[in-house]
Design a protein around this motif. Structure first.
Motif, PDB file in Angstrom:
ATOM      1  N   SER A 106     -11.350 -52.685   0.902  1.00 54.17           N
ATOM      2  CA  SER A 106     -11.458 -52.315   2.310  1.00 54.17           C
ATOM      3  C   SER A 106     -10.080 -52.420   2.966  1.00 54.17           C
ATOM      4  CB  SER A 106     -12.451 -53.227   3.023  1.00 54.17           C
ATOM      5  OG  SER A 106     -11.928 -54.534   3.120  1.00 54.17           O
ATOM      6  N   ARG A 107     -10.003 -51.983   4.195  1.00 54.31           N
ATOM      7  CA  ARG A 107      -8.710 -52.006   4.892  1.00 54.31           C
ATOM      8  C   ARG A 107      -8.548 -53.237   5.771  1.00 54.31           C
ATOM      9  NH1 ARG A 107      -8.679 -45.645   6.822  1.00 54.31           N
ATOM     10  NH2 ARG A 107      -8.570 -44.732   4.735  1.00 54.31           N
ATOM     11  N   TYR A 159     -15.001 -41.887   4.506  1.00 49.85           N
ATOM     12  CA  TYR A 159     -14.754 -42.903   3.471  1.00 49.85           C
ATOM     13  C   TYR A 159     -15.927 -43.025   2.498  1.00 49.85           C
ATOM     14  CZ  TYR A 159     -13.787 -47.443   1.356  1.00 49.85           C
ATOM     15  OH  TYR A 159     -13.577 -48.452   0.456  1.00 49.85           O
TER      16      TYR A 159
END
Length: 219
Positions: free
Chosen positions: A44-45, A127
Motif C-alpha cells: 500500500s502507499r 488500483y
C-alpha cells in the motif's frame, strides 16, 4: 510387560502423522490468509501500514520458531491465558508462516515490470482493477512454485511443536523410543514418514517451476 511390536510402532507413528498433516494444513491456510493481508498492507502507499507490516515480518523472520512456540505456550500461560499445546502450536506456526509467505508474495508482486502498472493507469484502471486484472494474474504464476516449496518448511517446522508437548510425529517417535529403546528403528521410520510427506511437495514445486517457466518468462 507388554511387548511392542514393529507393527505397533508403525501404526502409532502413522496415527501421529495425521496430527502433523492437520497442523501443517492449519498453519498453511492461516498463514496464507494472514500473509495475503500483510502483502496488501505492505504494497500500500501508507507509510504507517508499511512500517507496521515490516516490523511484524522482521520480528517473526528474525526469531527462531522454537522461541515463538515457547512464547505462545508458556508466555501466554504466564499472562493468565490458558492455551493448549495444540492451540499454541497452531498460532505460532500460522504467524511464522504468514511472515514468510507475505515476503514471498510481495516479491512476486514487485517482480511485475513497472511498465505494466503505468500501462494499466494509462487505460484508466483503478488500483483494485489493476491488481485484479493485471498484476495479480502475473504475480500468481511467479508465486506458486516458492509457495509450494515453503509448505515443505511448514511440515518440517511442525516437529518443533513436540517441545511444548504436542503429540505429533516427532513427539510420538520420542515416546515410542522411550518405551522400546530402539532409537534407530523408531526415528528411521519417523524420517521416512517425513520424507513421504515432503518429497511430493518438493517435486510439485520443481514441476510447477518448470511448467510455468518462471525464469525465462521474466528474463
Amino acid at each position: 510387560m507388554m511387548q511392542i511390536t514393529d507393527w505397533d510402532i508403525l501404526r502409532n507413528l502413522l496415527l501421529a502423522a495425521r496430527w502433523t498433516i492437520l497442523l501443517s494444513l492449519i498453519a498453511f491456510a492461516g498463514g496464507a490468509t494472514a500473509g495475503l493481508l500483510l502483502t496488501f498492507l505492505r504494497i500500500s502507499r501508507r507509510r504507517s501500514l508499511i512500517w507496521m507490516t515490516r516490523i511484524y515480518i522482521e520480528l517473526f523472520q528474525g526469531t527462531p520458531l522454537l522461541m515463538q512456540l515457547f512464547l505462545a505456550f508458556f508466555g501466554l500461560g504466564l499472562l493468565g491465558i490458558d492455551i493448549s499445546p495444540w492451540g499454541a502450536a497452531a498460532w505460532a506456526l500460522t504467524l511464522f508462516s504468514s511472515a514468510f509467505l507475505s515476503d514471498i508474495w510481495r516479491g512476486c508482486v514487485e517482480s511485475v515490470p513497472k511498465g505494466q502498472w503505468e500501462a494499466a493507469r494509462c487505460l484508466g484502471l483503478g488500483y483494485v482493477q489493476i491488481m485484479r486484472y493485471v498484476i495479480l494474474p502475473q504475480a500468481l504464476r511467479v508465486a506458486i512454485p516458492p509457495t509450494v516449496g515453503f509448505s515443505v518448511q511448514i511440515v518440517k517446522g511442525t516437529a518443533l511443536a513436540s517441545i511444548i508437548g504436542f503429540v505429533e510425529l516427532t513427539k510420538a517417535g520420542t515416546m515410542l523410543n522411550n518405551a522400546t529403546f530402539q532409537p534407530f528403528k523408531v526415528f528411521a521410520i519417523v524420517a521416512v514418514i517425513y520424507f513421504l510427506l515432503c518429497y511430493p511437495l518438493s517435486k510439485a514445486s520443481q514441476y510447477l517451476e518448470r511448467k510455468l517457466n518462471v525464469a525465462r518468462k521474466h528474463s
